[in-house]
Design a protein around this motif. Structure first.
Motif, PDB file in Angstrom:
ATOM      1  N   PHE A   9      43.818  34.148  41.828  1.00  0.00           N
ATOM      2  CA  PHE A   9      42.929  35.305  41.806  1.00  0.00           C
ATOM      3  C   PHE A   9      42.365  35.458  40.396  1.00  0.00           C
ATOM      4  CE2 PHE A   9      41.521  39.639  41.874  1.00  0.00           C
ATOM      5  CZ  PHE A   9      41.032  39.788  43.157  1.00  0.00           C
ATOM      6  N   PRO A  10      41.029  35.430  40.259  1.00  0.00           N
ATOM      7  CA  PRO A  10      40.417  35.489  38.925  1.00  0.00           C
ATOM      8  C   PRO A  10      40.730  36.793  38.191  1.00  0.00           C
ATOM      9  CG  PRO A  10      38.804  34.819  40.587  1.00  0.00           C
ATOM     10  CD  PRO A  10      40.027  35.290  41.318  1.00  0.00           C
ATOM     11  N   ALA A  11      41.106  36.687  36.944  1.00  0.00           N
ATOM     12  CA  ALA A  11      41.427  37.861  36.133  1.00  0.00           C
ATOM     13  C   ALA A  11      40.200  38.728  35.883  1.00  0.00           C
ATOM     14  CB  ALA A  11      42.041  37.418  34.804  1.00  0.00           C
ATOM     15  N   SER A  27      39.264  43.153  39.106  1.00  0.00           N
ATOM     16  CA  SER A  27      40.427  44.044  39.066  1.00  0.00           C
ATOM     17  C   SER A  27      41.139  44.126  40.409  1.00  0.00           C
ATOM     18  CB  SER A  27      40.021  45.441  38.601  1.00  0.00           C
ATOM     19  OG  SER A  27      39.097  46.019  39.505  1.00  0.00           O
ATOM     20  N   ASP A  28      40.396  43.848  41.511  1.00  0.00           N
ATOM     21  CA  ASP A  28      41.019  43.890  42.823  1.00  0.00           C
ATOM     22  C   ASP A  28      40.194  43.080  43.824  1.00  0.00           C
ATOM     23  OD1 ASP A  28      38.824  45.516  43.564  1.00  0.00           O
ATOM     24  OD2 ASP A  28      39.967  47.346  43.247  1.00  0.00           O
ATOM     25  N   ASP A  54      38.470  44.044  46.351  1.00  0.00           N
ATOM     26  CA  ASP A  54      37.159  44.624  46.660  1.00  0.00           C
ATOM     27  C   ASP A  54      36.085  44.127  45.700  1.00  0.00           C
ATOM     28  OD1 ASP A  54      38.046  46.001  48.894  1.00  0.00           O
ATOM     29  OD2 ASP A  54      38.433  47.844  47.770  1.00  0.00           O
ATOM     30  N   GLU A  55      36.407  44.027  44.426  1.00  0.00           N
ATOM     31  CA  GLU A  55      35.446  43.497  43.457  1.00  0.00           C
ATOM     32  C   GLU A  55      35.099  42.046  43.780  1.00  0.00           C
ATOM     33  OE1 GLU A  55      36.255  43.846  39.304  1.00  0.00           O
ATOM     34  OE2 GLU A  55      36.408  46.022  39.386  1.00  0.00           O
ATOM     35  N   PHE A  56      36.109  41.268  44.171  1.00  0.00           N
ATOM     36  CA  PHE A  56      35.839  39.878  44.534  1.00  0.00           C
ATOM     37  C   PHE A  56      34.950  39.808  45.776  1.00  0.00           C
ATOM     38  CE2 PHE A  56      36.490  35.987  46.852  1.00  0.00           C
ATOM     39  CZ  PHE A  56      36.204  35.055  45.867  1.00  0.00           C
ATOM     40  N   LYS A  57      35.190  40.677  46.760  1.00  0.00           N
ATOM     41  CA  LYS A  57      34.374  40.691  47.979  1.00  0.00           C
ATOM     42  C   LYS A  57      32.903  40.939  47.655  1.00  0.00           C
ATOM     43  CE  LYS A  57      37.872  42.300  51.226  1.00  0.00           C
ATOM     44  NZ  LYS A  57      38.289  43.413  52.089  1.00  0.00           N
ATOM     45  N   VAL A  58      32.644  41.883  46.766  1.00  0.00           N
ATOM     46  CA  VAL A  58      31.264  42.180  46.368  1.00  0.00           C
ATOM     47  C   VAL A  58      30.634  40.941  45.731  1.00  0.00           C
ATOM     48  CG1 VAL A  58      29.828  43.536  44.786  1.00  0.00           C
ATOM     49  CG2 VAL A  58      31.614  44.662  46.138  1.00  0.00           C
ATOM     50  N   ASP A  59      31.373  40.281  44.851  1.00  0.00           N
ATOM     51  CA  ASP A  59      30.868  39.062  44.217  1.00  0.00           C
ATOM     52  C   ASP A  59      30.607  37.968  45.256  1.00  0.00           C
ATOM     53  OD1 ASP A  59      30.456  37.335  41.714  1.00  0.00           O
ATOM     54  OD2 ASP A  59      31.986  36.212  42.836  1.00  0.00           O
ATOM     55  N   PHE A  60      31.531  37.773  46.180  1.00  0.00           N
ATOM     56  CA  PHE A  60      31.383  36.770  47.236  1.00  0.00           C
ATOM     57  C   PHE A  60      30.139  37.055  48.068  1.00  0.00           C
ATOM     58  CE2 PHE A  60      32.181  35.317  51.590  1.00  0.00           C
ATOM     59  CZ  PHE A  60      32.554  33.999  51.382  1.00  0.00           C
ATOM     60  N   LEU A  61      29.982  38.308  48.487  1.00  0.00           N
ATOM     61  CA  LEU A  61      28.807  38.691  49.278  1.00  0.00           C
ATOM     62  C   LEU A  61      27.517  38.448  48.501  1.00  0.00           C
ATOM     63  CD1 LEU A  61      30.130  41.972  50.891  1.00  0.00           C
ATOM     64  CD2 LEU A  61      29.530  39.872  52.108  1.00  0.00           C
ATOM     65  N   ASN A  62      27.497  38.802  47.232  1.00  0.00           N
ATOM     66  CA  ASN A  62      26.302  38.586  46.419  1.00  0.00           C
ATOM     67  C   ASN A  62      25.981  37.105  46.249  1.00  0.00           C
ATOM     68  OD1 ASN A  62      25.793  41.318  46.019  1.00  0.00           O
ATOM     69  ND2 ASN A  62      26.978  41.405  44.137  1.00  0.00           N
ATOM     70  N   ARG A  63      26.999  36.296  45.960  1.00  0.00           N
ATOM     71  CA  ARG A  63      26.774  34.850  45.764  1.00  0.00           C
ATOM     72  C   ARG A  63      26.178  34.205  47.001  1.00  0.00           C
ATOM     73  NH1 ARG A  63      31.521  31.906  45.119  1.00  0.00           N
ATOM     74  NH2 ARG A  63      32.829  33.731  45.437  1.00  0.00           N
ATOM     75  N   TYR A  64      26.742  34.512  48.165  1.00  0.00           N
ATOM     76  CA  TYR A  64      26.274  33.854  49.384  1.00  0.00           C
ATOM     77  C   TYR A  64      25.047  34.527  49.990  1.00  0.00           C
ATOM     78  CZ  TYR A  64      29.984  30.504  49.077  1.00  0.00           C
ATOM     79  OH  TYR A  64      30.772  29.477  48.644  1.00  0.00           O
ATOM     80  N   SER A  65      24.897  35.836  49.803  1.00  0.00           N
ATOM     81  CA  SER A  65      23.673  36.507  50.270  1.00  0.00           C
ATOM     82  C   SER A  65      22.458  35.950  49.540  1.00  0.00           C
ATOM     83  CB  SER A  65      23.767  38.010  50.041  1.00  0.00           C
ATOM     84  OG  SER A  65      24.764  38.562  50.855  1.00  0.00           O
TER      85      SER A  65
END
Length: 74
Positions: A43-45, A48-49, A51-62
């Motif tokens: 899990f990338p430091a 913070s949690d 949910d933050e990773f989910k937002v990043d994942f959605l943005n990258r693939y969207s």
């Protein structure tokens, strides 16, 4: 788990998904009906949690044209 789908210009249906397993993030991408490619990472430091990773994942693939939708709507 979040799964995103994209209709490629050649007609293939692509997917990108992720989940958390044993304190690692698992990303799985490919064409529906194939084995695809799986990547595991601690899990990338920088997040913070989850949910933050989910937002990043959605943005990258969207940004690449992937969308949240069920298979029944494709």
């Amino acid at each position: 788990m979040i799964t995103l789908y994209k209709q490629a210009s050649d007609g293939k249906l692509l997917y990108a998904e992720h989940w958390i397993e044993e304190d690692q993030i698992v990303e799985h991408i490919g064409e529906v009906g194939t084995v695809g490619t799986t990547t595991r990472m601690d899990f990338p430091a920088s997040f913070s949690d989850e949910d933050e990773f989910k937002v990043d994942f959605l943005n990258r693939y969207s940004d690449q044209g992937y969308k949240l939708q069920s298979l029944s709507t494709l």
